[in-house]
Design a protein around this motif. Sequence first.
Motif, mmCIF file in Angstrom:
data_model
loop_
_atom_site.group_PDB
_atom_site.id
_atom_site.type_symbol
_atom_site.label_atom_id
_atom_site.label_comp_id
_atom_site.label_asym_id
_atom_site.label_seq_id
_atom_site.Cartn_x
_atom_site.Cartn_y
_atom_site.Cartn_z
ATOM 1 N N SER A 5 0.820 -1.210 0.000
ATOM 2 C CA SER A 5 0.000 0.000 0.000
ATOM 3 C C SER A 5 0.850 1.255 0.000
ATOM 4 O O SER A 5 0.416 2.310 -0.486
ATOM 5 C CB SER A 5 -0.924 0.008 1.220
ATOM 6 O OG SER A 5 -1.892 -1.019 1.136
ATOM 7 N N ALA A 61 -6.110 6.839 2.370
ATOM 8 C CA ALA A 61 -5.335 6.080 1.387
ATOM 9 C C ALA A 61 -5.203 6.949 0.144
ATOM 10 O O ALA A 61 -6.129 7.682 -0.218
ATOM 11 C CB ALA A 61 -6.008 4.755 1.039
ATOM 12 N N HIS A 81 2.225 6.020 -0.097
ATOM 13 C CA HIS A 81 1.475 5.296 -1.122
ATOM 14 C C HIS A 81 2.373 4.799 -2.239
ATOM 15 O O HIS A 81 3.536 5.206 -2.363
ATOM 16 C CB HIS A 81 0.392 6.204 -1.708
ATOM 17 C CG HIS A 81 0.917 7.508 -2.235
ATOM 18 N ND1 HIS A 81 1.431 7.658 -3.512
ATOM 19 C CD2 HIS A 81 1.028 8.731 -1.642
ATOM 20 C CE1 HIS A 81 1.818 8.907 -3.690
ATOM 21 N NE2 HIS A 81 1.591 9.584 -2.576
ATOM 22 N N THR A 87 -6.372 1.655 3.697
ATOM 23 C CA THR A 87 -6.314 2.911 4.425
ATOM 24 C C THR A 87 -5.446 2.759 5.665
ATOM 25 O O THR A 87 -5.377 1.688 6.277
ATOM 26 C CB THR A 87 -7.717 3.377 4.830
ATOM 27 O OG1 THR A 87 -8.367 2.342 5.592
ATOM 28 C CG2 THR A 87 -8.564 3.680 3.602
#
Length: 843
Positions: A634, A707, A670, A701
């Motif tokens: 992520s 996110a 991210h 998230t």
Amino acid sequence: MDFRWVVNLMDSFRVKQVRIRHSVLMALFFLGAYSQVSAEVRFNVNALDLEDRENIDLERFSAAGFVLPGIYRMGVRINDRVLPEQEVLFFVPKESSKESVPCLTPKLVKQFEFKEEVNQKLVWSEGGQCLNLSELTWLEARGNLQKNTVQVSVPHIYQKYTVDNWDPPSSWDDGIGGIMLDYNLNGMYRRDLNSSSSTKSLSGNGVLGVNYDAWRFRAAWQASANESSYSGDIQRDSSFTRFYAYRPIPELGAKLTVGESSLGSMVFDSFNFTGASINSEDKMLPPNLRGYAPEIVGFAKTNAKVTVSEQGRVVYETTVPAGPFRIQELHSAISGALDVRIEEQDGSISEYQMNTANIPYLSRPGSVRYRLSIGQATEYVRENKGVTFAAGEYSWGVSNGLSLYGGAVVGDGYSSFALGLGRDLWSFGAVSFDTTHAIAKGVSQEDISGNSYKLSYSKRFDEYNSQVTFAGYRFSDKTFMNMNEYLNRLNEGDTRGNGKDMYRLMFNKTFDSGLSAYISFDRETYWDRETTNYYNLSVSDSFSIGNIKNASVNLSIYKNIRDNTENNGVYLSFSFPLGNGNSVDLNTNYANGSSTNTIGYYGRLDENSSYRVSAGNGENQTARGGAYYRHTGSIGDYSVNAGFQDSAYQSLGMSAQGGMTLTAEGGALHRLSTLGGARLLVDTGGVSNVPVLGNGKATFTNGLGNAVVSDVDSYSRSAVKVDLNKLPDNVEASGAVVQMTLTEGAIGYKKMDVIAGYKAMAVLKLDDGTSPPFGAQVMNKDKRQVAIVGEGGSVYLTGLNPGMQMMVNWGDSEQCIMIVPKDAEFGKGFNVNLNLECKMNNK
């Protein structure tokens, strides 16, 4: 009593309602369906199996899509197009006492992109602030509290644009202000077993950016550090290679850029400059009218670092596993000659140059594409002498299929002029031809002038499943100089290196049998320098052997010659799938007189992690092996690799790519798609570990409920959704999909309707011991309907947490406030018999 059948029934209809008898639930269900198509419904309460038929509030069900008057923050959907969330006023028109309608303001209606003749016939009410829907029989607008959306239905005939997956300028979103830091890091350690010496290297590049309103402020950076145990020296280098700012100008279909930039011309050779430019932006056009983005193809003998640079500035850097590679992530604004450098694990380095293609410069009939620039042309070294200049170019669609284009660069000591013609040959492709005349002063006793001629061709053969992506030829006089050559002669006095002929071809074809082929050919000759060549041929096919299905074979042949140094090779690979994404591959590589043979195993640990291990023999039949691991998370993409060859070398490598985005609404680490590119910040209201999907893998998230999804495209409609299959058990998402069309470099922001908490079948009681009426609405803090009260105050609730409040509405206002006790105890899963007090609102 067993309530599981009620929960299952409600889940099947996606309705979070109440604990009621089966007849009541079905009656409300059919009533809601009918009310969507009927102006008014008379509901016979005697048909309900209720003990208290007097305590009922079903007034809102008598009108289609009734929404309690007030201001709501809702999304607006025009047919299939979704606009950003905004405040929408619902009111009861004077001509109707029961039906509420949304107020479609002039600002909102402008985004509907009506044709001009339609705009002139619109009728307004409420002092000109709301569209009079009763006068427009062809337009329908209704609110849906459960989906938190205003649905507007408009026949396409009344709109200017009806292109799928593309939104008109009125729907483009400049996003919110924020800060971004994007990075790309690569490290390598190599130990030479013959000399016992070692080298370490670390390199990186990225973008530091600030967004304010529609402006994008960017600073591109690159850095490197190299250490050799043999010399003991450490070489460090770091710099900001570009400072610039840009913003879109939708009214002109253009982009304004100030600062350090490159010409990015479709007519002239590109060069760096400091100044300002405004140019029509292809990305603002519908997808079928957009241009071409460059790509890089090559071959790596081992796990290798590939660096692509333009006039000394790194524009792309990555680590690739052994074998052929194809890079298609380059920005479409990059043009001109690109230098490609491949650093292998065994210490060898290969370099070659590729020229990006300029497809025929065509424009739609009556339209004009243009570029205007002014500033000082410079080399990569800022301290060198520059040339003040002004430049302009255009492409005018004279008629259907015919375009006239040209331009001029006029500077202090250097000028060039171009004129060309582009023709769409329809079934025979597209072709363009242009000539450029250049005049250089101050580099010799006399003025130097020369001409250059260019022919370009592009064609897709659908009937043959093949495409000539680009074919081009260019010839330049010995005395012709582009701006870079002029600056080089002005600062360095170098008179060598002027180009003569340049050939370029890119062709791909897919055969009916499934076999596909790709050919890339580049050749450039010079008047007083050695010729450079680059050839690449790739052929691949799939086949089956017995029980082994979908096996594949790939053959790559490459050759490049630069500065009398030749690199060539042949690569043959067979891959056999084993199921679950795993495979075994056999590879043979012959390069520069030596050959290697390896067997490898590719496996997936999960959908985000993969690895490859290999073993075989290298030069002089020495043993060699390698391993490669990649994880897509992520917060970034990461890879590590290792390799060795007996009596030759040992190596370790790593790469990391990602970004950080911070705004007043939140932020997150991210993954990265494009350095400094557009991205979407998703806010789930503080709910963590929610999986959201863009065009790629899911991003979860963080602890703040934020996110950042980076795999979104500029000027194209992007959809981001909650991955319901991976949603935690205690989390529910009622608004699972959001859509947005972002301008280039924007930081979009969307809040998704996600709740986390316990589920329970509760009973609501008022201060006097009675219950709210049957059919009353339960609203959360965002004024979104989450449940409907049933008989005796029974209601099915989700997202419950100790201390939270909800409003209960009936009649025409908020009537009571439901409070969950701070000491409330919940069990795992579904809770029953929860008694909640609803205090009357005495405001």
